[in-house]
Write a protein that holds these residues in place. Structure first.
Motif, PDB file in Angstrom:
ATOM      1  N   ILE A  13      18.197 -12.967  -4.855  1.00 53.20           N
ATOM      2  CA  ILE A  13      19.330 -13.215  -5.735  1.00 53.20           C
ATOM      3  C   ILE A  13      19.235 -14.615  -6.340  1.00 53.20           C
ATOM      4  CG2 ILE A  13      21.840 -13.374  -5.857  1.00 53.20           C
ATOM      5  CD1 ILE A  13      20.617 -10.524  -5.537  1.00 53.20           C
ATOM      6  N   ALA A  14      18.731 -15.591  -5.587  1.00 52.49           N
ATOM      7  CA  ALA A  14      18.557 -16.936  -6.134  1.00 52.49           C
ATOM      8  C   ALA A  14      17.563 -16.911  -7.303  1.00 52.49           C
ATOM      9  CB  ALA A  14      18.071 -17.886  -5.042  1.00 52.49           C
ATOM     10  N   GLU A  15      16.472 -16.177  -7.137  1.00 53.28           N
ATOM     11  CA  GLU A  15      15.500 -16.076  -8.236  1.00 53.28           C
ATOM     12  C   GLU A  15      16.088 -15.292  -9.402  1.00 53.28           C
ATOM     13  OE1 GLU A  15      10.998 -14.463  -9.277  1.00 53.28           O
ATOM     14  OE2 GLU A  15      11.797 -14.202  -7.242  1.00 53.28           O
ATOM     15  N   ALA A  16      16.848 -14.248  -9.099  1.00 53.32           N
ATOM     16  CA  ALA A  16      17.467 -13.454 -10.166  1.00 53.32           C
ATOM     17  C   ALA A  16      18.429 -14.300 -10.995  1.00 53.32           C
ATOM     18  CB  ALA A  16      18.195 -12.257  -9.565  1.00 53.32           C
ATOM     19  N   ARG A  17      19.111 -15.244 -10.363  1.00 54.65           N
ATOM     20  CA  ARG A  17      20.005 -16.134 -11.119  1.00 54.65           C
ATOM     21  C   ARG A  17      19.212 -16.965 -12.130  1.00 54.65           C
ATOM     22  NH1 ARG A  17      25.106 -16.571  -8.744  1.00 54.65           N
ATOM     23  NH2 ARG A  17      25.220 -15.770  -6.590  1.00 54.65           N
ATOM     24  N   SER A  18      18.010 -17.379 -11.749  1.00 55.74           N
ATOM     25  CA  SER A  18      17.168 -18.124 -12.686  1.00 55.74           C
ATOM     26  C   SER A  18      16.776 -17.267 -13.878  1.00 55.74           C
ATOM     27  CB  SER A  18      15.912 -18.642 -11.973  1.00 55.74           C
ATOM     28  OG  SER A  18      16.238 -19.592 -10.985  1.00 55.74           O
ATOM     29  N   TRP A  19      16.417 -16.018 -13.598  1.00 51.01           N
ATOM     30  CA  TRP A  19      16.078 -15.116 -14.696  1.00 51.01           C
ATOM     31  C   TRP A  19      17.301 -14.800 -15.550  1.00 51.01           C
ATOM     32  CZ3 TRP A  19      11.578 -14.878 -16.529  1.00 51.01           C
ATOM     33  CH2 TRP A  19      10.455 -15.008 -15.709  1.00 51.01           C
ATOM     34  N   ARG A  20      18.457 -14.713 -14.929  1.00 53.24           N
ATOM     35  CA  ARG A  20      19.687 -14.519 -15.704  1.00 53.24           C
ATOM     36  C   ARG A  20      19.871 -15.651 -16.699  1.00 53.24           C
ATOM     37  NH1 ARG A  20      25.093 -14.902 -12.317  1.00 53.24           N
ATOM     38  NH2 ARG A  20      24.422 -17.095 -12.351  1.00 53.24           N
ATOM     39  N   HIS A  21      19.612 -16.880 -16.252  1.00 52.39           N
ATOM     40  CA  HIS A  21      19.735 -18.031 -17.149  1.00 52.39           C
ATOM     41  C   HIS A  21      18.710 -17.945 -18.273  1.00 52.39           C
ATOM     42  CE1 HIS A  21      20.624 -22.636 -17.260  1.00 52.39           C
ATOM     43  NE2 HIS A  21      20.761 -22.071 -18.434  1.00 52.39           N
ATOM     44  N   ARG A  22      17.485 -17.594 -17.935  1.00 51.01           N
ATOM     45  CA  ARG A  22      16.427 -17.503 -18.950  1.00 51.01           C
ATOM     46  C   ARG A  22      16.720 -16.415 -19.976  1.00 51.01           C
ATOM     47  NH1 ARG A  22      12.825 -17.762 -13.968  1.00 51.01           N
ATOM     48  NH2 ARG A  22      12.270 -19.978 -13.798  1.00 51.01           N
ATOM     49  N   TYR A  23      17.351 -15.344 -19.534  1.00 52.85           N
ATOM     50  CA  TYR A  23      17.701 -14.257 -20.453  1.00 52.85           C
ATOM     51  C   TYR A  23      18.965 -14.553 -21.267  1.00 52.85           C
ATOM     52  CZ  TYR A  23      14.339 -10.749 -18.764  1.00 52.85           C
ATOM     53  OH  TYR A  23      13.198 -10.041 -18.481  1.00 52.85           O
ATOM     54  N   GLY A  24      19.620 -15.681 -21.009  1.00 50.37           N
ATOM     55  CA  GLY A  24      20.828 -16.014 -21.747  1.00 50.37           C
ATOM     56  C   GLY A  24      22.080 -15.397 -21.171  1.00 50.37           C
ATOM     57  N   GLY A  25      22.060 -15.062 -19.885  1.00 51.26           N
ATOM     58  CA  GLY A  25      23.205 -14.399 -19.289  1.00 51.26           C
ATOM     59  C   GLY A  25      24.103 -15.288 -18.454  1.00 51.26           C
ATOM     60  N   ASN A  26      23.844 -16.599 -18.456  1.00 45.03           N
ATOM     61  CA  ASN A  26      24.673 -17.524 -17.686  1.00 45.03           C
ATOM     62  C   ASN A  26      25.806 -18.022 -18.580  1.00 45.03           C
ATOM     63  OD1 ASN A  26      25.308 -18.910 -15.323  1.00 45.03           O
ATOM     64  ND2 ASN A  26      24.255 -20.756 -15.997  1.00 45.03           N
ATOM     65  N   LEU A  27      26.822 -17.201 -18.736  1.00 49.87           N
ATOM     66  CA  LEU A  27      27.877 -17.473 -19.704  1.00 49.87           C
ATOM     67  C   LEU A  27      28.834 -18.547 -19.198  1.00 49.87           C
ATOM     68  CD1 LEU A  27      28.708 -13.831 -20.801  1.00 49.87           C
ATOM     69  CD2 LEU A  27      26.936 -15.371 -21.647  1.00 49.87           C
ATOM     70  N   PHE A  28      29.445 -19.272 -20.153  1.00 54.28           N
ATOM     71  CA  PHE A  28      30.314 -20.395 -19.813  1.00 54.28           C
ATOM     72  C   PHE A  28      31.527 -19.949 -19.005  1.00 54.28           C
ATOM     73  CE2 PHE A  28      33.853 -23.290 -21.261  1.00 54.28           C
ATOM     74  CZ  PHE A  28      33.515 -24.319 -20.406  1.00 54.28           C
ATOM     75  N   GLN A  29      32.278 -18.964 -19.518  1.00 50.42           N
ATOM     76  CA  GLN A  29      33.430 -18.443 -18.790  1.00 50.42           C
ATOM     77  C   GLN A  29      33.459 -16.924 -18.875  1.00 50.42           C
ATOM     78  OE1 GLN A  29      36.921 -20.602 -20.309  1.00 50.42           O
ATOM     79  NE2 GLN A  29      36.860 -21.849 -18.447  1.00 50.42           N
ATOM     80  N   GLN A  30      33.797 -16.308 -17.737  1.00 49.53           N
ATOM     81  CA  GLN A  30      33.779 -14.850 -17.660  1.00 49.53           C
ATOM     82  C   GLN A  30      34.984 -14.313 -16.895  1.00 49.53           C
ATOM     83  OE1 GLN A  30      29.260 -13.715 -16.999  1.00 49.53           O
ATOM     84  NE2 GLN A  30      29.727 -15.612 -15.948  1.00 49.53           N
TER      85      GLN A  30
END
Length: 399
Positions: free
Chosen positions: A253-270
């Motif tokens: 899951i820690a690595e998946a969070r990095s890929w989420r960021h690279r894919y543009g999925g780390n949104l400011f507010q959700q």
């Protein structure tokens, strides 16, 4: 000169509605009829913005402290949602994703790195193959192999018999495009065992896993615990606004969070999405077993009505009985004819038993619709469904 005048008059004459205008008008009519029906089987996705905002306002205070600071890049209420999902599925960690497509790409590429094999074994009707425009290959660089091309779950022997190594076995539970199909519990455990024998990781596409536990007769933690990682959706069955979660080992899951960021999925507010997902877990998840049970009542009534209708030469309810609260109905008519029958029924009676119909594969004159039950369906008795299906059949053309 006369020719030029005629051409000018033709250019100035109104041309009438275009084909695109007619399509838009037809879509608007369908939405108005099906979305405005007084009786439906499912909570409508065609609700207005005002309706969805009112629902979120009404439920949000019951699922989280609204005096808490709004989330920033995944903390606060989003983090609370992740912890809730990890606990429900029995994993040490989970990460929120804006879409399931992104979540599964992250998971599968993480497993490829860990296994050293970029090949994913999955069904050709699985979501990555049918609905993601080859994102798994184009963006992630993975390749896929298919243990079977039959419209059913593949077997453990077919997994063992694949002629090349694969790093991950992905199972979609239920397999939506094959009819929301689930294997039996013994078949599922055998599939997982077969993957382990091939030294492969196991990932569950559990977009609709929430309602699958009823079919297996096992708690969610036991079902999810067969896999190395699981993706779940918040909007399909739980009526959230959108979003998904990936659950698995802490390091994955820690690595998946990095890929989420690279894919543009780390949104400011959700926070709206997270609050609606928590509301779904609190309010809808406990009700899903009743929807699954009632799907058998609805499917039986539809089948009995069509069998007694002279205007229906052939039909199929698939699977029979349903494995979840969703199933398919097949009829030997063009999709436009069946959709018109559904729309006219909703307009004239206020009852929307079926929605949009689609052509079934390459077969001409054969169409299919998906029936999906929500809270409103529990108010439909066998007699109600039978009457609505009989009325629908009476609107079909006679041979």
């Amino acid at each position: 000169m006369r020719l030029m005048a005629d051409e000018e008059q033709q250019a100035e004459a109104p041309s009438g509605p275009s084909a695109e205008d007619e399509k838009r008008a037809a879509r608007a009519r369908r939405r108005a009829a099906l979305g405005g029906a007084r009786r439906t089987l499912r909570d409508g996705f065609s609700s207005t913005l005002r309706d969805r905002l009112a629902e979120l306002t009404r439920t949000a205070g019951d699922v989280h402290d609204l005096d808490e600071r709004a989330d920033i890049y995944g903390d606060g209420v989003v983090e609370a949602l992740e912890q809730r999902v990890a606990g429900l599925l029995g994993f040490p960690a989970a990460a929120f994703f804006p879409t399931g497509t992104m979540a599964q790409q992250a998971a599968l590429r993480c497993w490829a790195g860990r296994t050293g094999n970029s090949t994913v074994a999955l069904h050709p009707l699985a979501h990555p193959e049918m609905h993601e425009e080859d994102a798994l290959t184009v963006l992630t660089g993975l390749r896929t192999v298919h243990p079977t091309t039959e419209p059913r779950h593949f077997t453990a022997d077919e997994v063992r018999g694949l002629g090349e190594p694969f790093g991950t076995l992905m199972l979609e539970l239920p397999l939506r495009d094959a009819g929301f199909l689930l294997p039996s519990w013994d078949e599922l455990t055998a599939l997982v065992d077969a993957a382990r024998e091939r030294d492969a990781a196991v990932h569950f596409d559990g977009a609709r896993l929430w309602e699958s536990a009823t079919h297996f007769g096992r708690p969610l933690t036991e079902v999810a615990g067969l896999a190395d990682s699981v993706y779940v959706s918040f909007y399909k069955s739980l009526r959230g606004l959108s979003g998904a979660a990936l659950a698995g080992p802490t390091d994955l899951i820690a690595e998946a969070r990095s890929w989420r960021h690279r894919y543009g999925g780390n949104l400011f507010q959700q926070f709206p999405t997270a609050l609606s997902a928590l509301a779904g877990l609190d309010r809808v998840l406990p009700e899903l077993p009743s929807y699954v049970a009632h799907a058998r009542v609805v499917a039986t009534a539809i089948g009995e009505a069509f069998a007694a209708s002279p205007g229906v030469p052939w039909f199929r309810v698939h699977p029979d009985p349903p494995h979840t609260q969703e199933f398919q109905v097949w009829l030997p008519f063009d999709a436009d004819v069946l959709t018109e029958a559904a729309v006219s029924q909703a307009e004239e009676t206020g009852v929307a038993l079926f929605g949009i119909w689609n052509r079934a594969g390459a077969a001409p004159g054969l169409s299919m619709t998906e029936v999906s039950l929500g809270a409103p369906a529990l108010e439909w008795t066998h007699e109600d469904v039978h009457a609505a299906a009989t009325d629908f059949a009476s609107r079909l053309p006679r041979a």
